[in-house]
Design an enzyme around this catalytic site. Structure first.
Site, PDB file in Angstrom:
ATOM      1  CB  CYS A  26     -20.819  -1.164  55.895  1.00 49.82           C
ATOM      2  SG  CYS A  26     -21.515  -2.113  57.279  1.00 49.82           S
ATOM      3  CG  HIS A  91     -20.100   1.583  59.415  1.00 54.80           C
ATOM      4  ND1 HIS A  91     -20.877   1.239  58.331  1.00 54.80           N
ATOM      5  CD2 HIS A  91     -19.250   2.563  58.977  1.00 54.80           C
ATOM      6  CE1 HIS A  91     -20.548   1.989  57.292  1.00 54.80           C
ATOM      7  NE2 HIS A  91     -19.557   2.798  57.655  1.00 54.80           N
ATOM      8  CG  HIS A 103     -17.789   4.397  54.721  1.00 58.07           C
ATOM      9  ND1 HIS A 103     -18.549   4.712  55.820  1.00 58.07           N
ATOM     10  CD2 HIS A 103     -17.620   5.586  54.062  1.00 58.07           C
ATOM     11  CE1 HIS A 103     -18.826   6.003  55.821  1.00 58.07           C
ATOM     12  NE2 HIS A 103     -18.275   6.553  54.773  1.00 58.07           N
TER      13      HIS A 103
END
Length: 237
Positions: A26, A91, A103
């Site tokens: 990510c 994240h 993402h």
């Protein structure tokens, strides 16, 4: 980021992390995306903890810290407590519209890589969040959103997934319609329900559960301010 999605890279925290070897995570993919948009070359490929300062150095401003905001394309949201969000504890996503994100994520062994998702059912707000915005970046070039991520009727978005309840000792009702329907059954803590659509209604995020004979059940999976999930009762994947 969208180029990496089209390339079909796979999620990995142990590879190059930026897609250059066919794998990414990510933070690595977001850092490279921001760099390609004009940011300074990073000293190293930052993670969710270390990228905060780098974003600020490159013209991003922290506009929301665990508070609701009106999202727009280009917003970068880091999830997880600053200073303790490394690895699976954090994240990061980039908004491509006020309701959709792009993402790099791991959903399951068959589904992992760069995805366009709906933020209401995907973003892990339970981790805490920090929203960064740079008003000087060019957001004029649109990203083609797959048809499966577009609404099929007003207020409802198509998204196939699984919700798993972690609502303490509370059971969650399955209704025959969102908000004021009759109770069809209950989801106990730890149980899962598969869904194919979601919406915001009556102060909650609702998912639609396909049932036998073409009928549907409706389950509230968290609280909503009408646009964003403000409290989560379990993860969706």
């Amino acid at each position: 980021m969208d180029g990496l999605r089209q390339q079909g890279i796979k999620y990995s925290m142990t590879g190059a992390r930026d897609g250059s070897d066919g794998t990414g995570d990510c933070s690595g993919t977001i850092v490279r995306s921001v760099e390609k948009a004009g940011a300074n070359k990073p000293t190293w490929l930052y993670n969710t903890d270390s990228m905060h300062a780098w974003l600020v150095q490159n013209g991003y401003k922290l506009i929301a810290d665990n508070k609701s905001w009106t999202a727009k394309r280009g917003d970068i949201v880091i999830f997880g407590k600053k200073g303790a969000s490394g690895g699976a504890a954090g994240h990061v996503v980039e908004f491509i519209s006020n309701t959709q994100i792009i993402h790099c994520t791991y959903k399951n062994p068959q589904m992992n890589g760069v995805y366009i998702d709906n933020e209401a059912t995907t973003c892990p707000y339970y981790m805490g969040w920090y929203v960064y915005r740079n008003d000087n970046i060019d957001t004029s070039k649109p990203i083609e959103v797959p048809n499966t991520e577009k609404p099929n009727k007003v207020g409802w978005y198509m998204e196939k997934g699984t919700f798993k309840s972690n609502a303490g000792n509370e059971n969650i009702a399955i209704l025959d319609k969102a908000v004021d329907g009759k109770i069809l059954g209950w989801i106990k803590p730890g149980q899962e329900v598969k869904y194919d659509q979601f919406t915001h209604k009556g102060g909650y995020v609702w998912v639609r559960q396909p049932r036998v004979n073409g009928s549907y059940g409706f389950v509230a999976i968290g609280k909503s301010n009408g646009k964003k999930k403000t409290e989560s009762w379990g993860p969706c994947y």
